[in-house]
Design a protein around this motif. Structure first.
Motif, short mmCIF file in Angstrom:
data_model
loop_
_atom_site.label_atom_id
_atom_site.label_comp_id
_atom_site.label_asym_id
_atom_site.label_seq_id
_atom_site.Cartn_x
_atom_site.Cartn_y
_atom_site.Cartn_z
N THR A 78 0.87 -1.17 0.00
CA THR A 78 0.00 0.00 0.00
C THR A 78 0.90 1.22 0.00
OG1 THR A 78 -1.68 -1.19 1.26
CG2 THR A 78 -1.77 1.23 1.32
N ARG A 79 0.69 2.10 -0.97
CA ARG A 79 1.58 3.26 -1.12
C ARG A 79 1.11 4.47 -0.30
NH1 ARG A 79 4.96 1.96 -5.34
NH2 ARG A 79 4.23 0.20 -6.57
N GLU A 80 -0.19 4.62 -0.14
CA GLU A 80 -0.73 5.72 0.66
C GLU A 80 -0.79 5.25 2.11
OE1 GLU A 80 -1.56 8.78 -0.52
OE2 GLU A 80 -0.77 8.10 -2.44
N VAL A 81 0.16 5.71 2.93
CA VAL A 81 0.32 5.19 4.29
C VAL A 81 -0.09 6.23 5.32
CG1 VAL A 81 1.94 4.17 5.93
CG2 VAL A 81 2.27 3.80 3.48
N GLU A 82 -0.97 5.81 6.22
CA GLU A 82 -1.30 6.63 7.40
C GLU A 82 -0.10 6.56 8.34
OE1 GLU A 82 -3.65 9.15 9.43
OE2 GLU A 82 -4.55 8.05 7.76
N THR A 83 0.38 7.71 8.80
CA THR A 83 1.53 7.72 9.72
C THR A 83 1.16 8.51 10.97
OG1 THR A 83 2.50 9.71 8.73
CG2 THR A 83 3.21 7.57 7.83
N ALA A 84 2.02 8.38 11.98
CA ALA A 84 1.85 9.12 13.23
C ALA A 84 3.18 9.74 13.61
CB ALA A 84 1.36 8.18 14.33
N ARG A 85 3.14 10.68 14.53
CA ARG A 85 4.34 11.31 15.07
C ARG A 85 4.53 10.85 16.51
NH1 ARG A 85 7.05 12.69 10.79
NH2 ARG A 85 5.80 13.86 9.31
N PRO A 86 5.77 10.78 16.99
CA PRO A 86 6.01 10.29 18.36
C PRO A 86 5.27 11.06 19.44
CG PRO A 86 8.08 10.47 17.15
CD PRO A 86 7.02 11.09 16.29
N ASN A 87 5.06 12.37 19.24
CA ASN A 87 4.38 13.19 20.24
C ASN A 87 2.88 13.31 20.01
OD1 ASN A 87 6.71 13.66 21.71
ND2 ASN A 87 7.23 15.48 20.52
N GLY A 88 2.35 12.50 19.08
CA GLY A 88 0.92 12.50 18.84
C GLY A 88 0.17 11.83 19.98
N ARG B 106 -9.96 1.18 9.83
CA ARG B 106 -9.69 -0.26 9.89
C ARG B 106 -8.23 -0.60 9.57
NH1 ARG B 106 -14.33 -3.83 9.76
NH2 ARG B 106 -16.16 -2.55 10.07
N ILE B 107 -7.35 0.36 9.80
CA ILE B 107 -5.91 0.13 9.63
C ILE B 107 -5.41 -0.63 10.85
CG2 ILE B 107 -3.65 1.25 9.52
CD1 ILE B 107 -5.03 3.55 8.03
N LYS B 108 -4.58 -1.64 10.61
CA LYS B 108 -4.09 -2.45 11.72
C LYS B 108 -2.75 -1.99 12.28
CE LYS B 108 -6.50 -6.63 10.38
NZ LYS B 108 -6.40 -8.04 10.05
N SER B 109 -1.94 -1.31 11.47
CA SER B 109 -0.62 -0.87 11.90
C SER B 109 -0.29 0.49 11.29
CB SER B 109 0.46 -1.88 11.48
OG SER B 109 0.23 -3.13 12.09
N VAL B 110 0.33 1.36 12.11
CA VAL B 110 0.67 2.71 11.65
C VAL B 110 2.14 2.99 11.96
CG1 VAL B 110 0.19 5.18 11.95
CG2 VAL B 110 -1.69 3.53 12.02
N PRO B 111 2.96 3.24 10.93
CA PRO B 111 4.36 3.62 11.17
C PRO B 111 4.44 4.98 11.87
CG PRO B 111 4.03 2.95 8.88
CD PRO B 111 2.67 3.11 9.50
N VAL B 112 5.45 5.13 12.71
CA VAL B 112 5.68 6.38 13.44
C VAL B 112 6.93 7.02 12.87
CG1 VAL B 112 6.04 7.45 15.69
CG2 VAL B 112 4.62 5.37 15.50
N LEU B 113 6.80 8.29 12.43
CA LEU B 113 7.90 9.00 11.79
C LEU B 113 8.34 10.19 12.63
CD1 LEU B 113 6.65 9.22 8.08
CD2 LEU B 113 8.09 7.47 9.10
N ALA B 114 9.66 10.35 12.76
CA ALA B 114 10.25 11.57 13.30
C ALA B 114 10.98 12.20 12.12
CB ALA B 114 11.21 11.26 14.45
N GLY B 115 10.38 13.22 11.53
CA GLY B 115 10.88 13.74 10.27
C GLY B 115 10.59 12.70 9.20
N SER B 116 11.64 12.24 8.51
CA SER B 116 11.45 11.17 7.52
C SER B 116 11.94 9.83 8.04
CB SER B 116 12.17 11.53 6.22
OG SER B 116 13.56 11.63 6.46
#
Length: 198
Positions: free
Chosen positions: A85-95, A108-118
């Protein structure tokens, strides 16, 4: 509670040029359900889940059908980049974890990558959120008391009770002390609700 307090880190990733079979093995070996996919520079390029990897990998077994089954002429996908899946929901560490959990349930997303910058610094899965809620009430109570004692104003004493993750604070305090105690209690992992009496 902040996302960084719930995320799994370090995160297992896979290159977009890996084969589907390699990705399946990595998921199985690490007992996880999704992998962030990275490009050659290590930046997030997509995400691949168990469901993505299972598409088209099994051929029909003729023994399971009374009539001959049609087979497809197209080969199954070989590379992760073909199924990710190319369109990825992401989160920030301070979210906020509550906001992230709402998003995960709604989409219904099961996993969300966490990004600090890129940089990919972690991942939050439904399993991570469930693990937070397994913390016992006694431990939550102790952590709330410790947070208030360490950061609360005036060394004020609060009576703390916890039931199924819901915290009740009792004590005589001014508005500012009540707000601070409320905020501190909400930062404790496993707290689902905070109320202040008195």
């Amino acid at each position: 509670m902040l996302v960084r307090e719930a995320m799994t880190s370090p995160v297992v990733t896979i290159p977009r040029t890996a084969t589907v079979r390699q990705a399946i093995r990595v998921l199985h070996e690490h007992d996880i359900t999704a992998l962030p996919v990275v490009d050659a520079a290590g930046r997030l390029a997509g995400i691949v889940s168990e469901m993505d990897l299972l598409r088209g990998v099994f051929e029909r077994d003729p023994r399971a059908f009374a009539r001959p089954v049609a087979t497809t002429d197209s080969p199954p996908p070989r590379l992760v980049e073909e199924v990710m899946t190319r369109e990825v929901e992401t989160a920030r560490p301070n979210g906020d974890v509550a906001t992230l959990a709402d998003t995960m349930m709604r989409t219904r997303i099961k996993s969300v990558p966490v990004l600090a910058g890129s940089e990919i610094v972690g991942i939050v899965s439904r399993r991570d959120l469930i693990a937070i809620l397994t913390r016992g009430d006694a431990r939550i109570r102790d952590d709330v008391l410790a947070a208030i004692e360490e950061y609360g104003p005036d060394g004020r004493t609060w009576d703390v009770s916890v039931r199924d993750g819901a915290v009740e604070l009792r004590g005589v305090a001014g508005d500012q002390a009540r707000r601070i105690a409320d905020v501190l209690a909400r930062t404790v992992p496993g707290v689902t609700h905070v109320s202040i009496q008195g």
